[in-house]
Design a protein around this motif. Sequence first.
Motif, PDB file in Angstrom:
ATOM      1  N   VAL A  86       0.789  -1.227   0.135  1.00  0.00           N
ATOM      2  CA  VAL A  86       0.098  -0.065  -0.111  1.00  0.00           C
ATOM      3  C   VAL A  86       0.831   1.137  -0.035  1.00  0.00           C
ATOM      4  O   VAL A  86       1.565   1.510   1.004  1.00  0.00           O
ATOM      5  CB  VAL A  86      -0.889   0.028   1.190  1.00  0.00           C
ATOM      6  N   GLU A  87       0.736   2.090  -0.913  1.00  0.00           N
ATOM      7  CA  GLU A  87       1.408   3.493  -1.020  1.00  0.00           C
ATOM      8  C   GLU A  87       0.486   4.586  -1.255  1.00  0.00           C
ATOM      9  O   GLU A  87       0.394   5.307  -1.994  1.00  0.00           O
ATOM     10  CB  GLU A  87       2.364   3.380  -2.244  1.00  0.00           C
ATOM     11  N   ALA A  88      -0.429   4.880  -0.169  1.00  0.00           N
ATOM     12  CA  ALA A  88      -1.339   6.082  -0.214  1.00  0.00           C
ATOM     13  C   ALA A  88      -0.830   7.025   0.389  1.00  0.00           C
ATOM     14  O   ALA A  88      -0.821   6.952   1.989  1.00  0.00           O
ATOM     15  CB  ALA A  88      -2.686   5.209   0.439  1.00  0.00           C
ATOM     16  N   ASP A  89      -0.553   7.906  -0.112  1.00  0.00           N
ATOM     17  CA  ASP A  89       0.171   9.406   0.475  1.00  0.00           C
ATOM     18  C   ASP A  89      -1.174  10.216   0.798  1.00  0.00           C
ATOM     19  O   ASP A  89      -1.371  11.298   0.385  1.00  0.00           O
ATOM     20  CB  ASP A  89       0.950   9.788  -0.401  1.00  0.00           C
ATOM     21  N   VAL A  90      -2.011   9.706   1.730  1.00  0.00           N
ATOM     22  CA  VAL A  90      -3.167  10.688   2.067  1.00  0.00           C
ATOM     23  C   VAL A  90      -3.304  10.458   3.690  1.00  0.00           C
ATOM     24  O   VAL A  90      -3.110   9.403   4.389  1.00  0.00           O
ATOM     25  CB  VAL A  90      -4.526  10.197   1.681  1.00  0.00           C
ATOM     26  N   SER A  91      -3.696  11.544   4.258  1.00  0.00           N
ATOM     27  CA  SER A  91      -3.702  11.644   5.726  1.00  0.00           C
ATOM     28  C   SER A  91      -5.081  12.496   6.112  1.00  0.00           C
ATOM     29  O   SER A  91      -5.420  13.413   5.277  1.00  0.00           O
ATOM     30  CB  SER A  91      -2.557  12.071   6.136  1.00  0.00           C
ATOM     31  N   SER A  92      -5.668  12.264   6.977  1.00  0.00           N
ATOM     32  CA  SER A  92      -7.026  12.961   7.514  1.00  0.00           C
ATOM     33  C   SER A  92      -6.405  14.434   7.745  1.00  0.00           C
ATOM     34  O   SER A  92      -7.115  15.350   7.343  1.00  0.00           O
ATOM     35  CB  SER A  92      -7.517  12.535   8.738  1.00  0.00           C
ATOM     36  N   SER A  93      -5.092  14.722   8.185  1.00  0.00           N
ATOM     37  CA  SER A  93      -5.014  16.305   8.530  1.00  0.00           C
ATOM     38  C   SER A  93      -4.905  16.805   7.021  1.00  0.00           C
ATOM     39  O   SER A  93      -5.096  17.818   7.016  1.00  0.00           O
ATOM     40  CB  SER A  93      -3.434  16.178   9.235  1.00  0.00           C
ATOM     41  N   GLY A  94      -4.175  16.110   6.336  1.00  0.00           N
ATOM     42  CA  GLY A  94      -4.156  16.656   4.880  1.00  0.00           C
ATOM     43  C   GLY A  94      -5.501  16.881   4.179  1.00  0.00           C
ATOM     44  O   GLY A  94      -5.571  17.922   3.475  1.00  0.00           O
ATOM     45  N   VAL A  95      -6.462  15.982   4.001  1.00  0.00           N
ATOM     46  CA  VAL A  95      -7.655  16.264   3.868  1.00  0.00           C
ATOM     47  C   VAL A  95      -8.259  17.361   4.693  1.00  0.00           C
ATOM     48  O   VAL A  95      -8.961  18.417   3.762  1.00  0.00           O
ATOM     49  CB  VAL A  95      -8.664  14.832   3.999  1.00  0.00           C
ATOM     50  N   ARG A  96      -8.337  17.397   5.828  1.00  0.00           N
ATOM     51  CA  ARG A  96      -8.706  18.882   6.641  1.00  0.00           C
ATOM     52  C   ARG A  96      -8.130  20.146   6.200  1.00  0.00           C
ATOM     53  O   ARG A  96      -9.054  21.163   5.843  1.00  0.00           O
ATOM     54  CB  ARG A  96      -8.673  18.530   8.123  1.00  0.00           C
ATOM     55  N   ARG A  97      -6.956  20.087   5.859  1.00  0.00           N
ATOM     56  CA  ARG A  97      -6.302  21.406   5.317  1.00  0.00           C
ATOM     57  C   ARG A  97      -6.949  21.446   4.143  1.00  0.00           C
ATOM     58  O   ARG A  97      -6.959  22.853   3.713  1.00  0.00           O
ATOM     59  CB  ARG A  97      -4.722  21.022   5.148  1.00  0.00           C
ATOM     60  N   ARG A  98      -6.947  20.775   3.253  1.00  0.00           N
ATOM     61  CA  ARG A  98      -7.508  20.988   1.776  1.00  0.00           C
ATOM     62  C   ARG A  98      -8.949  21.602   1.784  1.00  0.00           C
ATOM     63  O   ARG A  98      -9.291  22.329   1.375  1.00  0.00           O
ATOM     64  CB  ARG A  98      -7.345  20.022   1.052  1.00  0.00           C
ATOM     65  N   ALA A  99      -9.654  21.008   2.690  1.00  0.00           N
ATOM     66  CA  ALA A  99     -11.126  21.438   2.937  1.00  0.00           C
ATOM     67  C   ALA A  99     -11.256  22.915   3.491  1.00  0.00           C
ATOM     68  O   ALA A  99     -11.923  23.591   2.816  1.00  0.00           O
ATOM     69  CB  ALA A  99     -11.886  20.400   3.718  1.00  0.00           C
ATOM     70  N   ALA A 100     -10.257  22.880   4.313  1.00  0.00           N
ATOM     71  CA  ALA A 100     -10.044  24.344   4.819  1.00  0.00           C
ATOM     72  C   ALA A 100      -9.830  25.386   3.700  1.00  0.00           C
ATOM     73  O   ALA A 100     -10.399  26.767   3.919  1.00  0.00           O
ATOM     74  CB  ALA A 100      -9.109  24.461   6.050  1.00  0.00           C
ATOM     75  N   GLU A 101      -8.873  25.058   2.843  1.00  0.00           N
ATOM     76  CA  GLU A 101      -8.632  25.944   1.784  1.00  0.00           C
ATOM     77  C   GLU A 101      -9.576  25.797   0.553  1.00  0.00           C
ATOM     78  O   GLU A 101      -9.287  26.578  -0.246  1.00  0.00           O
ATOM     79  CB  GLU A 101      -7.197  25.416   1.397  1.00  0.00           C
ATOM     80  N   GLY A 102     -10.723  25.421   0.809  1.00  0.00           N
ATOM     81  CA  GLY A 102     -11.643  25.186  -0.249  1.00  0.00           C
ATOM     82  C   GLY A 102     -11.205  24.284  -1.544  1.00  0.00           C
ATOM     83  O   GLY A 102     -12.068  24.468  -2.532  1.00  0.00           O
ATOM     84  N   LYS A 103     -10.355  23.401  -1.184  1.00  0.00           N
ATOM     85  CA  LYS A 103      -9.890  22.697  -2.391  1.00  0.00           C
ATOM     86  C   LYS A 103     -10.472  21.368  -2.558  1.00  0.00           C
ATOM     87  O   LYS A 103     -11.322  20.937  -1.667  1.00  0.00           O
ATOM     88  CB  LYS A 103      -8.536  22.157  -2.212  1.00  0.00           C
ATOM     89  N   SER A 104     -10.510  20.834  -3.656  1.00  0.00           N
ATOM     90  CA  SER A 104     -11.261  19.717  -4.093  1.00  0.00           C
ATOM     91  C   SER A 104     -10.649  18.319  -3.167  1.00  0.00           C
ATOM     92  O   SER A 104      -9.452  18.377  -3.227  1.00  0.00           O
ATOM     93  CB  SER A 104     -11.240  19.395  -5.629  1.00  0.00           C
ATOM     94  N   LEU A 105     -11.689  17.862  -2.891  1.00  0.00           N
ATOM     95  CA  LEU A 105     -11.156  16.506  -2.292  1.00  0.00           C
ATOM     96  C   LEU A 105     -11.486  15.144  -2.938  1.00  0.00           C
ATOM     97  O   LEU A 105     -11.411  13.852  -2.631  1.00  0.00           O
ATOM     98  CB  LEU A 105     -12.050  16.230  -0.974  1.00  0.00           C
ATOM     99  N   ALA A 106     -11.566  15.603  -4.203  1.00  0.00           N
ATOM    100  CA  ALA A 106     -11.615  14.239  -5.221  1.00  0.00           C
ATOM    101  C   ALA A 106     -10.661  13.262  -5.224  1.00  0.00           C
ATOM    102  O   ALA A 106      -9.548  13.725  -5.356  1.00  0.00           O
ATOM    103  CB  ALA A 106     -12.062  14.772  -6.581  1.00  0.00           C
ATOM    104  N   GLY A 107     -10.927  12.024  -5.176  1.00  0.00           N
ATOM    105  CA  GLY A 107      -9.854  11.030  -5.196  1.00  0.00           C
ATOM    106  C   GLY A 107      -8.991  10.812  -3.561  1.00  0.00           C
ATOM    107  O   GLY A 107      -8.586   9.907  -3.577  1.00  0.00           O
ATOM    108  N   LEU A 108      -9.446  11.632  -2.991  1.00  0.00           N
ATOM    109  CA  LEU A 108      -8.773  11.645  -1.344  1.00  0.00           C
ATOM    110  C   LEU A 108      -9.768  10.895  -0.635  1.00  0.00           C
ATOM    111  O   LEU A 108      -9.305  10.288   0.468  1.00  0.00           O
ATOM    112  CB  LEU A 108      -8.269  13.105  -0.851  1.00  0.00           C
ATOM    113  N   VAL A 109     -10.973  11.127  -0.776  1.00  0.00           N
ATOM    114  CA  VAL A 109     -12.179  10.673   0.014  1.00  0.00           C
ATOM    115  C   VAL A 109     -13.134  10.116  -0.842  1.00  0.00           C
ATOM    116  O   VAL A 109     -13.171  10.617  -1.975  1.00  0.00           O
ATOM    117  CB  VAL A 109     -12.927  11.638   1.151  1.00  0.00           C
ATOM    118  N   PRO A 110     -13.947   9.147  -0.578  1.00  0.00           N
ATOM    119  CA  PRO A 110     -15.096   8.742  -1.561  1.00  0.00           C
ATOM    120  C   PRO A 110     -16.089   9.964  -1.680  1.00  0.00           C
ATOM    121  O   PRO A 110     -15.956  11.091  -0.898  1.00  0.00           O
ATOM    122  CB  PRO A 110     -15.879   7.737  -0.553  1.00  0.00           C
ATOM    123  N   ASP A 111     -16.467   9.839  -2.888  1.00  0.00           N
ATOM    124  CA  ASP A 111     -17.664  11.136  -3.529  1.00  0.00           C
ATOM    125  C   ASP A 111     -18.706  11.403  -2.074  1.00  0.00           C
ATOM    126  O   ASP A 111     -18.898  12.494  -1.952  1.00  0.00           O
ATOM    127  CB  ASP A 111     -18.145  10.779  -4.571  1.00  0.00           C
TER     128      ASP A 111
END
Length: 219
Positions: free
Chosen positions: A175-200
Amino acid sequence: MNVALFGGTFDPIHSGHLSAARAAMKSFSLDRILFIPASLPPHKRARPRTGFAHRYAMVTLACAGVPQFVPSLLEAPEESGGEPNYTILTVRRVAALLGPPDRLSFLIGADAFLDLPHWREWVALLDACDFIIVSRPGFPIAEIAKVVPPELQAGPGTDNRIPLRRTALHLLTTVEADVSSSGVRRRAAEGKSLAGLVPDAVADYIQKQGLFRHEHEAK
Ligand code: ATP
Ligand code: MG
């Protein structure tokens, strides 16, 4: 029954969690993976957490459509009585429900496993069930064996299996998934797309509920 428990904060659940679960399911023919969001993770008390209901809802959405992926309320607030959720207690509760032909494992990322010596009754935990340890970018899988004192190991082991006194550690290195919850939260805070990082469906939920809009974490 071949059951794995997958504990975490899941704030939010993301594609790294799901890749780890899918890989483990295939490699170990798991019949069930219980995704168990902790209402009070023992090691994350300092930071404000998204409420349990939101985190559980997202786990439920992410598990939809996969028969083996089961959202679990084992560490819901009403089960925990205000106490932190210690994995050893959850594992004991599930083990008591299973019979001799059943197998119980705990699914964990390499980063979390390296921290195991700080977990409550961690030696008892290693004796209580097998561990499926999944690789995570930045956390060398080669360090895993060093976490376990030699007296707990039973023999030399192989590249992907370390036998212990009563149980074993299984290393899943694909498994080589370079994804973290903190990264997802940060992107969400910046209003960026979460496509591919979390299920639709999870991205949709985050947007509808306005989660992580005011994420002020440095990390
Ligand atoms: P945070 O960034 O807030 O620490 P996280 O992404 O690490 O969140 P957790 O809920 O802390 O997610 O992790 C739950 C479990 O999933 C842990 O055992 C962790 O090691 C594992 N895990 C999380 N992300 C990955 C990933 N990308 N690859 C493999 N395992 C992972
Ligand atoms: Mg983490």
